[in-house]
Scaffold this active site. Structure first.
Site, PDB file in Angstrom:
ATOM      1  N   SER B  22      -3.161   1.808   3.694  1.00  0.00           N
ATOM      2  CA  SER B  22      -2.179   2.151   4.432  1.00  0.00           C
ATOM      3  C   SER B  22      -1.412   3.562   4.189  1.00  0.00           C
ATOM      4  O   SER B  22      -2.276   4.244   3.725  1.00  0.00           O
ATOM      5  CB  SER B  22      -0.782   0.994   4.656  1.00  0.00           C
ATOM      6  N   ASN B  23      -0.205   3.917   4.837  1.00  0.00           N
ATOM      7  CA  ASN B  23       0.542   5.140   4.096  1.00  0.00           C
ATOM      8  C   ASN B  23       1.956   4.712   4.160  1.00  0.00           C
ATOM      9  O   ASN B  23       2.338   3.723   4.825  1.00  0.00           O
ATOM     10  CB  ASN B  23      -0.032   6.364   5.020  1.00  0.00           C
TER      11      ASN B  23
END
Lengths: 215, 215
Positions: B22-23
């Site tokens: 993810s981020n």
């Protein structure tokens, strides 16, 4: 009363300045364990990855992002503590190389080589002195009790709390608490606050020296 | 007034039931864009990945987790919308294989093959009709203006908003708004609410038909 080191939340391992590996650990079980430990009269230091939950004000909190940072903070704090409760779900893999700039898409696949991060509970388990104790959490999607017992032994834990991926980011959960011989000392389902009380009660009865009796 | 589709937040791509890529996108810029669009009198539908921010009650919100889910929701909603503002930071890579059970540590490295996820803004850019417009956001750690312009063209965007990784999960940011020829139509630094107003104002002046004049 004891001084307890509690790890909580996920960690992040970056591939580049934007993308990372992580998990959905919310820190809610950590928060519940911190609250239960404080309620039992212990002093608490929390080493936490990025979470949205707030820890009780009476706990000392050290914020970290990566597994290596979590380990460094724990190594610094553990010598002054009586025990560790490792509730965190640290990333156990990290990219071998971290790109300095954002990886640009090429249209093709991206091969990533991940290496294991240091195991925080195992590292502290190896370093503990005779008075110190360590309690781990094992999140297992199958063969939960068997795998958790293997982890208990490999990580030199005094107790292992077993739960399943359904616990992640949920208000309720179910746990079993295993002793080194494999006995199930306690098990329960319900709100994380109730499970946390059970964990603290079990630690107290199994690992903490009884207070000297007055005559 | 227009009906605007806004994507917001990160997405997650799982390696196994626990670990994901993810981020750190917080959804705050998306939230600010939604608020600015509502304030300008538009109707808004948000397709959002997992975030902690709350969108204004006047916006319709569809929650998704992965990039494919985000794309599916956008493909379903876009035909009824006048335009898209793609503020989300969807994961652009996903593991080629997702393990059914939690990947067990072996002591050795883990080789992961990642493949690109579908590009949501590009897909809608290809499908838009003559009345519809699409605005993208480009997060670049170097050569920002050049790379953003290349993305604008590749994704058939009508405008591209450029920012840098420092914007992630921050209250303030700085942006530039690029037109297809590469002109910088506007630029600003400051709170995301102010930047969002500038984005909406630029969309309104560049992409929305002027209201018919009364004689």
């Amino acid at each position: 009363m004891a001084r307890i080191l509690i790890t909580s939340g996920p960690t992040r391992q970056y591939l580049d300045p934007v993308r990372f590996l992580s998990n959905a650990s919310s820190g809610r079980m950590g928060q519940a364990i911190v609250a239960a430990a404080l309620k039992a009269g212990h002093s608490v230091i929390v080493v936490s990855g990025p979470v949205q939950v707030r820890y009780p004000a009476a706990a000392e909190v050290i914020q970290v992002e990566t597994t290596d940072e979590m380990l460094r903070a724990c190594l610094a704090e553990f010598p002054a503590c009586d025990g560790l409760i490792g509730v965190a779900a640290p990333c156990d893999y990290k990219p071998r190389r971290v790109a300095a700039g954002k990886i640009t898409k090429t249209g093709g696949p991206l091969r990533l080589e991940l290496v294991e991060t240091p195991d925080i509970v195992a590292t502290l388990g190896q370093r503990k002195n005779r008075q110190q104790w360590t309690v781990g959490f094992a999140l297992e999607s199958s063969d939960a009790r068997f795998r958790a017992l293997a982890k208990l032994e490999a990580k030199h834990c005094d107790l292992m709390v077993v739960n399943t991926p359904a616990a992640i980011n949920a208000a309720e959960s179910s746990i079993e608490i295993l002793a080194p011989g494999g006995q199930v000392l306690a098990s329960a389902s319900g709100p994380k606050s109730r499970l946390a009380s059970l964990v603290l009660k079990t630690i107290s009865s199994q690992l903490m020296p009884a207070a000297p009796q007055q005559e």
